[in-house]
Design an enzyme around this catalytic site. Structure first.
Site, PDB file in Angstrom:
ATOM      1  N   ASP A  15      -0.872  10.911  10.098  1.00 63.02           N
ATOM      2  CA  ASP A  15       0.333  10.108  10.280  1.00 63.02           C
ATOM      3  C   ASP A  15       1.130  10.161   8.991  1.00 63.02           C
ATOM      4  O   ASP A  15       0.619  10.581   7.937  1.00 63.02           O
ATOM      5  CB  ASP A  15      -0.044   8.662  10.638  1.00 63.02           C
ATOM      6  CG  ASP A  15       1.176   7.791  10.929  1.00 63.02           C
ATOM      7  OD1 ASP A  15       2.193   8.318  11.405  1.00 63.02           O
ATOM      8  OD2 ASP A  15       1.118   6.567  10.679  1.00 63.02           O
ATOM      9  N   SER A  16       2.371   9.704   9.062  1.00 63.34           N
ATOM     10  CA  SER A  16       3.194   9.635   7.858  1.00 63.34           C
ATOM     11  C   SER A  16       2.691   8.566   6.897  1.00 63.34           C
ATOM     12  O   SER A  16       2.982   8.622   5.697  1.00 63.34           O
ATOM     13  CB  SER A  16       4.647   9.337   8.234  1.00 63.34           C
ATOM     14  OG  SER A  16       4.747   8.068   8.864  1.00 63.34           O
ATOM     15  N   TYR A  47       8.937   9.291   8.070  1.00 62.16           N
ATOM     16  CA  TYR A  47       9.385  10.383   8.929  1.00 62.16           C
ATOM     17  C   TYR A  47      10.590   9.993   9.776  1.00 62.16           C
ATOM     18  O   TYR A  47      11.411  10.828  10.117  1.00 62.16           O
ATOM     19  CB  TYR A  47       8.251  10.816   9.867  1.00 62.16           C
ATOM     20  CG  TYR A  47       7.204  11.701   9.247  1.00 62.16           C
ATOM     21  CD1 TYR A  47       7.098  11.868   7.871  1.00 62.16           C
ATOM     22  CD2 TYR A  47       6.295  12.371  10.053  1.00 62.16           C
ATOM     23  CE1 TYR A  47       6.125  12.678   7.315  1.00 62.16           C
ATOM     24  CE2 TYR A  47       5.317  13.192   9.508  1.00 62.16           C
ATOM     25  CZ  TYR A  47       5.236  13.343   8.141  1.00 62.16           C
ATOM     26  OH  TYR A  47       4.262  14.149   7.601  1.00 62.16           O
ATOM     27  N   GLY A  48      10.676   8.726  10.172  1.00 67.12           N
ATOM     28  CA  GLY A  48      11.654   8.316  11.170  1.00 67.12           C
ATOM     29  C   GLY A  48      13.094   8.476  10.764  1.00 67.12           C
ATOM     30  O   GLY A  48      13.983   8.479  11.615  1.00 67.12           O
ATOM     31  N   CYS A  79       1.251   9.653  15.219  1.00 65.80           N
ATOM     32  CA  CYS A  79       2.616   9.334  14.809  1.00 65.80           C
ATOM     33  C   CYS A  79       3.524   9.723  15.965  1.00 65.80           C
ATOM     34  O   CYS A  79       3.576  10.897  16.343  1.00 65.80           O
ATOM     35  CB  CYS A  79       2.977  10.102  13.543  1.00 65.80           C
ATOM     36  SG  CYS A  79       4.712   9.945  13.040  1.00 65.80           S
ATOM     37  N   ASN A  80       4.222   8.757  16.541  1.00 69.38           N
ATOM     38  CA  ASN A  80       5.091   9.060  17.668  1.00 69.38           C
ATOM     39  C   ASN A  80       6.219   9.998  17.271  1.00 69.38           C
ATOM     40  O   ASN A  80       6.588  10.900  18.031  1.00 69.38           O
ATOM     41  CB  ASN A  80       5.670   7.759  18.232  1.00 69.38           C
ATOM     42  CG  ASN A  80       4.659   6.969  19.022  1.00 69.38           C
ATOM     43  OD1 ASN A  80       4.396   7.246  20.189  1.00 69.38           O
ATOM     44  ND2 ASN A  80       4.079   5.971  18.392  1.00 69.38           N
ATOM     45  N   CYS A 192       6.238   3.053  17.875  1.00 72.22           N
ATOM     46  CA  CYS A 192       5.876   3.603  16.568  1.00 72.22           C
ATOM     47  C   CYS A 192       4.492   3.074  16.245  1.00 72.22           C
ATOM     48  O   CYS A 192       4.219   1.874  16.424  1.00 72.22           O
ATOM     49  CB  CYS A 192       6.873   3.176  15.496  1.00 72.22           C
ATOM     50  SG  CYS A 192       6.358   3.557  13.792  1.00 72.22           S
ATOM     51  N   THR A 193       3.611   3.940  15.783  1.00 73.33           N
ATOM     52  CA  THR A 193       2.235   3.506  15.531  1.00 73.33           C
ATOM     53  C   THR A 193       2.180   2.376  14.504  1.00 73.33           C
ATOM     54  O   THR A 193       1.298   1.508  14.578  1.00 73.33           O
ATOM     55  CB  THR A 193       1.358   4.679  15.072  1.00 73.33           C
ATOM     56  OG1 THR A 193       1.925   5.286  13.901  1.00 73.33           O
ATOM     57  CG2 THR A 193       1.250   5.726  16.171  1.00 73.33           C
TER      58      THR A 193
END
Length: 273
Positions: A15-16, A47-48, A79-80, A192-193
């Site tokens: 994940d980020s 990341y978003g 991570c979505n 979002c996780t």
């Protein structure tokens, strides 16, 4: 440390930041015989707010570093945003490696909604991505869907959640919940996780008539199916701790070790600069 020294090949989560740890937690309960590794791309966070090409580059690099160092038998992109942007490219670049992505739980939210009004709270990138729009067309065509990109909430979880008290956490989620209630939503998707850390606060503010939905159980079940059909499930827990790694050359901030400990992991330091 190579795969032989570790015994059985581990499962890796990427994940980020810390957002994917709740997914690892559910997987550990479902598959307690496995060894787990987690990589938070601290250097690439968040990341978003990044363009798709940059998200894909960072995700490809993170998985490549996990393969180089640990030869995992499967990778979960927890991570979505990374899943929506880079999953197809990631699978193409890693033939033979089972890769499981995370998807906003639009389908179960739509199925459970009596009002046929649902909300999705996600990163800015996921909120704007055609991938989410396609999910809504496929699984929530009969619903009015309110989508909210909330980068401030991602930053709050990554940098502040561990030290925040109840009132601060409630204040952080209140704008998103109020927007969904104003739209009449009776189901809210945590897209979002990172937002899973605030699931209880979402539920408290939304009230008993609103269902808060995420994909933790679905992703863990899919991972188990993928393992059973491919590399196999571990027969027993191998020796050694489950570990959390980060990217970036800077010294590891204490909050990473503290968060790792909450999920039964030890800090492994930086995997790559």
């Amino acid at each position: 440390m190579d795969a032989t020294e570790r015994g059985l090949r581990p499962l890796a989560f990427f994940d980020s930041g810390i957002g994917g740890l709740p997914y690892l937690e559910v997987a550990k309960r479902l598959m307690p015989g496995e060894r787990y590794l987690y990589l938070a791309d601290r250097a690439g966070f968040p990341y978003g707010a990044k363009p798709p090409a940059e998200i894909a580059r960072l995700t490809l690099r993170g998985v490549a570093e996990l393969r180089r160092a640990f030869d995992p038998k499967a990778v979960v992109v927890a991570c979505n945003t990374a899943s929506a942007v880079a999953l197809a490219e990631l699978r193409a670049a890693n033939p033979g490696l089972p890769i499981v992505g995370t998807v906003p739980a639009v389908k179960p939210a739509a199925a459970s909604s009596r009002a046929k009004r649902i909300g999705v709270v996600a990163t800015a990138r996921t909120a704007a991505d055609p991938y989410l729009a396609d999910l809504i067309r496929r699984w929530a065509a009969d619903c009015a869907v309110t989508v909210r990109g909330d980068q401030e909430l991602v930053a709050f979880v990554e940098g502040r959640w561990l030290a925040a008290g109840r009132e601060e956490r409630l204040a952080a989620v209140r704008p998103a919940v109020e927007a969904m209630l104003a739209a009449g939503a009776d189901a809210i998707v945590l897209g979002c996780t990172h937002f899973l850390y605030l699931a209880a606060e979402f539920a408290e503010l939304a009230g008993p008539g609103v269902r808060v939905v995420d994909s933790r159980d679905g992703v863990a079940a899919q991972l188990r199916r993928v393992l059973a059909a491919g590399p196999g499930l571990a027969p027993e827990r191998p020796a050694g701790p489950d570990l959390l790694f980060v990217s970036g050359a800077a010294p590891l901030e204490p909050r990473y070790a503290a968060t790792a400990a909450r999920f039964g992991l030890e800090s492994g330091g930086s995997l790559y600069a």
